[in-house]
Design a protein around this motif. Structure first.
Motif, PDB file in Angstrom:
ATOM      1  N   GLY A  70      -4.753  11.116  -7.085  1.00 46.33           N
ATOM      2  CA  GLY A  70      -4.813  11.018  -5.628  1.00 46.33           C
ATOM      3  C   GLY A  70      -6.202  10.621  -5.171  1.00 46.33           C
ATOM      4  N   GLU A  71      -6.383  10.614  -3.847  1.00 42.81           N
ATOM      5  CA  GLU A  71      -7.659  10.154  -3.282  1.00 42.81           C
ATOM      6  C   GLU A  71      -8.022  11.046  -2.092  1.00 42.81           C
ATOM      7  OE1 GLU A  71     -10.030   7.263  -3.835  1.00 42.81           O
ATOM      8  OE2 GLU A  71     -10.910   8.710  -2.452  1.00 42.81           O
ATOM      9  N   SER A  72      -9.193  11.643  -2.160  1.00 42.81           N
ATOM     10  CA  SER A  72      -9.766  12.386  -1.018  1.00 42.81           C
ATOM     11  C   SER A  72      -8.842  13.479  -0.468  1.00 42.81           C
ATOM     12  CB  SER A  72     -10.133  11.437   0.120  1.00 42.81           C
ATOM     13  OG  SER A  72     -10.991  10.429  -0.331  1.00 42.81           O
TER      14      SER A  72
ATOM     15  N   ALA B   8     -17.891  11.382  -5.877  1.00 39.89           N
ATOM     16  CA  ALA B   8     -17.820   9.924  -5.732  1.00 39.89           C
ATOM     17  C   ALA B   8     -16.671   9.439  -6.608  1.00 39.89           C
ATOM     18  CB  ALA B   8     -19.121   9.286  -6.162  1.00 39.89           C
ATOM     19  N   THR B   9     -15.820   8.572  -6.056  1.00 39.62           N
ATOM     20  CA  THR B   9     -14.585   8.171  -6.745  1.00 39.62           C
ATOM     21  C   THR B   9     -14.845   7.643  -8.154  1.00 39.62           C
ATOM     22  OG1 THR B   9     -13.577   7.616  -4.644  1.00 39.62           O
ATOM     23  CG2 THR B   9     -12.584   6.645  -6.603  1.00 39.62           C
ATOM     24  N   VAL B  10     -15.783   6.699  -8.271  1.00 40.27           N
ATOM     25  CA  VAL B  10     -15.955   6.024  -9.556  1.00 40.27           C
ATOM     26  C   VAL B  10     -16.326   7.025 -10.654  1.00 40.27           C
ATOM     27  CG1 VAL B  10     -17.310   4.328 -10.816  1.00 40.27           C
ATOM     28  CG2 VAL B  10     -16.487   3.805  -8.531  1.00 40.27           C
TER      29      VAL B  10
ATOM     30  N   SER C 265      -6.305  15.195  -7.389  1.00 41.13           N
ATOM     31  CA  SER C 265      -7.022  14.246  -6.539  1.00 41.13           C
ATOM     32  C   SER C 265      -8.352  13.913  -7.194  1.00 41.13           C
ATOM     33  CB  SER C 265      -7.258  14.856  -5.157  1.00 41.13           C
ATOM     34  OG  SER C 265      -7.925  13.910  -4.334  1.00 41.13           O
ATOM     35  N   ASP C 266      -8.857  12.699  -6.911  1.00 43.52           N
ATOM     36  CA  ASP C 266     -10.138  12.313  -7.527  1.00 43.52           C
ATOM     37  C   ASP C 266     -11.274  13.221  -7.057  1.00 43.52           C
ATOM     38  OD1 ASP C 266     -10.229  11.242  -4.926  1.00 43.52           O
ATOM     39  OD2 ASP C 266     -11.295   9.423  -5.537  1.00 43.52           O
ATOM     40  N   HIS C 267     -11.201  13.664  -5.806  1.00 44.81           N
ATOM     41  CA  HIS C 267     -12.165  14.621  -5.239  1.00 44.81           C
ATOM     42  C   HIS C 267     -11.562  15.066  -3.924  1.00 44.81           C
ATOM     43  CE1 HIS C 267     -13.134  11.345  -2.583  1.00 44.81           C
ATOM     44  NE2 HIS C 267     -13.284  10.575  -3.648  1.00 44.81           N
TER      45      HIS C 267
HETATM   46 ZN   LIG Z   1     -12.233   8.873  -3.943  1.00 46.16          ZN
END
Ligand SMILES: [Zn+2]
Length: 470
Positions: A150-152, A196-198, A358-360
């Motif tokens: 996931g994302e955020s 941070a996503t990366v 989630s990524d973060h």
């Molecule tokens: Zn992200």
């Protein structure tokens, strides 16, 4: 002078926050539209005033230096200028280290170099994988496994994790009315290894983690190891491919034999062509008896929230903060997307596992996204869920029992690799590390040992005690 002035400028416009290497790195991984979206949210008069002051300062210093043609007469002035420049470069915001600006530049350079190395060593890693195939233990590798990144999405906004609103009807339903067909486990003490996503995706999907000294170039990715173990691997993403094409997420995705980016705005915009539910249409065909591993990369709850869900999901409207309402709608839509992907997976007779994290996180309650200079603990708190089919749970009782026993343990997402290779049944016996493996009864990581952003923050300092979820 410029880096020092930029650091001071950022300090002013961000209202007292420090510029960091992580912030600079995002410039290499972002695009024009994202920068524009970031600037729109900033205090523009303050930015304008700061740029003006910087220009005046540069001009004034420049004139002062040209005036110093007769240094004897202007000794005091000359000394002042030299000391001022030295202070700017060396002493700026000295609470970090002896040379804040220089250290930041070095860290940015090192990270960009490690990304380049990762791609440059691809051929070497693949040659090693050929060798590794011979020693990989793959007796337990079978069926269909799905991993959703996931994302955020911050844990504290999921109903299933104790949030006041029912933002997760599907997941909560699974937990409250457990199906006899699957075993669902949620982990209330999961954190992302970075905000941070990366970095966070890189650490989650490769052998690299914060607790063992292994460079990115030497680390296998989950896609590579799954492919080596005989899985048909897929990378299906609603995120853009990055501008800076050496970044490791692209490298990790390339480890999958089949890739699909459904976001047409590749490299140009944060806009998506489709909402995340479109990903379900791209769910690959899985042939019974074959091994299939699918990774979905969602756009999730990335700002701007209202762009992430269709108007039919405009459900929460009554909260005082419109931004939080929209975020909660995003989370609820995310739960719907997960339900679609899960239904596709569970319909397959040899469905084995479905994992979501989630990524973060994010901090919409404070009007923040995920930003190192304004760090809060909502940023690394992530939802983490595993669902196993009855078939898998019966066959691999040891894995499921260990995860159940460890479900309240503290964990950071850079240990996902260790967990997933175990769940996938593709294990390199020589590199096993049960202390880092949540699916092992010997998992040994504690709150005191776990960290975020390679030791910038320690989980033991989290300021909120999470609800004690059963
Ligand atoms: Zn992200």
């Amino acid at each position: 002078m410029l880096p020092a002035l930029l650091a001071i400028g950022y300090f002013v416009v961000s209202e007292g926050h420090l510029l960091s290497a992580d912030i600079l790195l995002t410039l290499f991984q972002t695009n024009y539209e994202e920068i524009k979206a970031y600037l729109v949210e900033q205090n523009m008069p303050l930015w304008g005033a700061s740029v003006f002051v910087l220009l005046v300062l540069c001009v004034a210093l420049g004139r002062l230096i040209t005036k110093l043609q007769t240094p004897v007469r202007h000794t005091k002035c000359f000394v002042f200028v030299i000391l001022f420049l030295a202070y700017l470069f060396i002493g700026v915001l000295p609470r970090h280290s002896s040379c804040f600006v220089l250290n930041m530049i070095i860290r940015v350079q090192e990270t960009l170099q490690s990304y380049k190395d990762y791609n440059a060593t691809k051929a070497i890693r693949q040659a090693h994988l050929q060798e590794l195939r011979k020693v990989l233990k793959t007796d337990n590798a079978e069926g269909l496994h799905v991993l959703v990144v996931g994302e955020s999405t911050t844990r504290g906004h999921l109903g299933a994790f104790g949030y006041k609103l029912d933002t997760t009807p599907w997941l909560s339903g699974l937990l409250q009315n457990p199906s006899s067909k699957v075993k669902t486990i949620i982990y209330p003490h999961a954190y992302s290894s970075n905000i941070a996503t990366v970095k966070s995706v890189q650490f989650a999907l490769t052998e690299q983690n914060q607790y063992r000294d292994k460079s990115l170039a030497d680390s296998y990715s989950l896609t590579e190891i799954a492919s080596a173990g005989g899985y048909d691997t897929y990378w299906i993403s609603n995120q853009k491919q990055f501008n800076y094409d050496d970044i490791p997420i692209t490298g990790i995705a390339n480890g999958a034999a089949k890739r699909n980016y459904i976001n047409d705005y590749v490299g140009h915009k944060t806009l998506t062509t489709y909402y995340d539910e479109k990903l379900a249409e791209y769910f690959p065909k899985h042939e019974a008896g074959k091994k299939t591993f699918i990774i979905f990369h969602l756009m999730g709850c990335h700002a701007v929230y209202i762009d992430r869900y269709p108007s039919s999901f405009d459900f929460f409207k009554d909260g005082a903060d419109q931004r939080v309402n929209q975020y909660d709608n995003c989370v609820r839509y995310n739960d719907y997307v997960l339900s679609l992907l899960y239904q596709k997976a569970a319909a397959e007779p040899d469905f084995m596992s479905f994992t979501f994290l989630s990524d973060h996180g994010e901090d919409p309650d404070k009007g923040l996204t995920h930003d190192f200079s304004k760090y809060t603990w909502n940023m690394p708190r992530i939802p983490f869920v595993t669902i196993f089919s009855k078939k898998y749970a019966q066959k691999h009782q040891d894995v499921v029992q260990a995860l159940q026993a460890n479900h309240k343990a503290y964990w950071t997402s850079d240990l996902l690799y260790n967990l997933m290779v175990h769940v996938l049944g593709v294990r390199n016996i020589s590199a096993e590390d049960p202390q880092l493996d949540l699916a092992s009864p010997n998992y040994a990581m504690t709150k005191d040992m776990l960290m975020v952003a390679e030791g910038t923050f320690y989980i033991k300092d989290d300021d909120i005690q999470d609800p004690d979820l059963e």
